[in-house]
Design a protein around this motif. Structure first.
Motif, PDB file in Angstrom:
ATOM      1  N   LYS A  22       0.833  -1.209   0.000  1.00 43.15           N
ATOM      2  CA  LYS A  22       0.000   0.000   0.000  1.00 43.15           C
ATOM      3  C   LYS A  22       0.864   1.254   0.000  1.00 43.15           C
ATOM      4  O   LYS A  22       0.572   2.219  -0.700  1.00 43.15           O
ATOM      5  N   LEU A  26       0.979   4.165  -2.971  1.00 46.48           N
ATOM      6  CA  LEU A  26       0.816   5.606  -2.758  1.00 46.48           C
ATOM      7  C   LEU A  26       2.032   6.383  -3.256  1.00 46.48           C
ATOM      8  O   LEU A  26       1.901   7.453  -3.853  1.00 46.48           O
ATOM      9  N   TRP A  32       5.499  11.722  -0.856  1.00 43.66           N
ATOM     10  CA  TRP A  32       4.779  12.003   0.381  1.00 43.66           C
ATOM     11  C   TRP A  32       5.736  12.391   1.494  1.00 43.66           C
ATOM     12  O   TRP A  32       6.835  11.845   1.615  1.00 43.66           O
ATOM     13  N   GLU A  36       2.077  12.986   6.577  1.00 41.98           N
ATOM     14  CA  GLU A  36       0.887  12.843   5.725  1.00 41.98           C
ATOM     15  C   GLU A  36       0.631  11.384   5.370  1.00 41.98           C
ATOM     16  O   GLU A  36      -0.508  10.920   5.373  1.00 41.98           O
ATOM     17  N   LEU A  37       1.695  10.673   5.059  1.00 38.09           N
ATOM     18  CA  LEU A  37       1.573   9.267   4.671  1.00 38.09           C
ATOM     19  C   LEU A  37       1.077   8.420   5.841  1.00 38.09           C
ATOM     20  O   LEU A  37       0.185   7.587   5.685  1.00 38.09           O
ATOM     21  N   LYS A  39      -0.685   9.418   8.399  1.00 39.76           N
ATOM     22  CA  LYS A  39      -2.076   9.793   8.655  1.00 39.76           C
ATOM     23  C   LYS A  39      -3.013   9.125   7.641  1.00 39.76           C
ATOM     24  O   LYS A  39      -4.058   8.588   8.007  1.00 39.76           O
ATOM     25  N   THR A  40      -2.623   9.126   6.374  1.00 41.79           N
ATOM     26  CA  THR A  40      -3.435   8.515   5.320  1.00 41.79           C
ATOM     27  C   THR A  40      -3.587   7.014   5.545  1.00 41.79           C
ATOM     28  O   THR A  40      -4.659   6.449   5.346  1.00 41.79           O
ATOM     29  N   LEU A  41      -2.516   6.362   5.963  1.00 39.59           N
ATOM     30  CA  LEU A  41      -2.534   4.917   6.178  1.00 39.59           C
ATOM     31  C   LEU A  41      -3.131   4.520   7.529  1.00 39.59           C
ATOM     32  O   LEU A  41      -3.449   3.346   7.749  1.00 39.59           O
ATOM     33  N   GLY A  42      -3.221   5.479   8.450  1.00 42.45           N
ATOM     34  CA  GLY A  42      -3.751   5.178   9.772  1.00 42.45           C
ATOM     35  C   GLY A  42      -2.796   4.383  10.643  1.00 42.45           C
ATOM     36  O   GLY A  42      -3.216   3.558  11.448  1.00 42.45           O
ATOM     37  N   ARG A  45       3.906   7.000  12.899  1.00 38.65           N
ATOM     38  CA  ARG A  45       5.098   7.348  12.121  1.00 38.65           C
ATOM     39  C   ARG A  45       6.229   6.363  12.385  1.00 38.65           C
ATOM     40  O   ARG A  45       6.987   6.029  11.483  1.00 38.65           O
TER      41      ARG A  45
END
Length: 97
Positions: A22, A26, A32, A36-37, A39-42, A45
């Motif tokens: 995944k 992206l 990215w 941001e990445l 957060k998008t993937l849930g 970090r």
């Protein structure tokens, strides 16, 4: 791209996790920033960094540290590296080791 048994195993290992696939998907669309990445993937970090490190070691992604004029902190951006991987009998026969 891969020339040895070890290199092929490293790439296959990096692609063996659905989260890393995944992430790579992206990163193929655009570069990215880590926050941001994640957060998008849930995912956290810290976990994202572990996945990115494995993808980077396999040569599938690359990173760049940037200073932006409106932000005093350096940000690390990731993007997919161009690659093509076809695993077939011919590739396996040509591998070193």
């Amino acid at each position: 791209m891969v020339q040895s048994v070890e290199e092929l195993a490293k790439v296959c290992d990096a692609l063996s996790n659905p989260v890393r696939v995944k992430i790579l998907k992206l990163l193929c669309e655009k570069e990215w920033y880590v926050y941001e990445l994640a957060k998008t993937l849930g995912i956290s970090r810290q976990l994202l960094y572990l996945h990115l490190k494995k993808l980077e070691k396999a040569g599938l992604v690359e990173s760049e540290l940037r200073l932006e004029p409106d932000d005093p902190r350096a940000k690390k951006y990731y993007r997919a590296r161009p690659f093509r991987l076809v695993i077939d009998n011919d590739l396996i026969k040509k591998l070193e080791g």
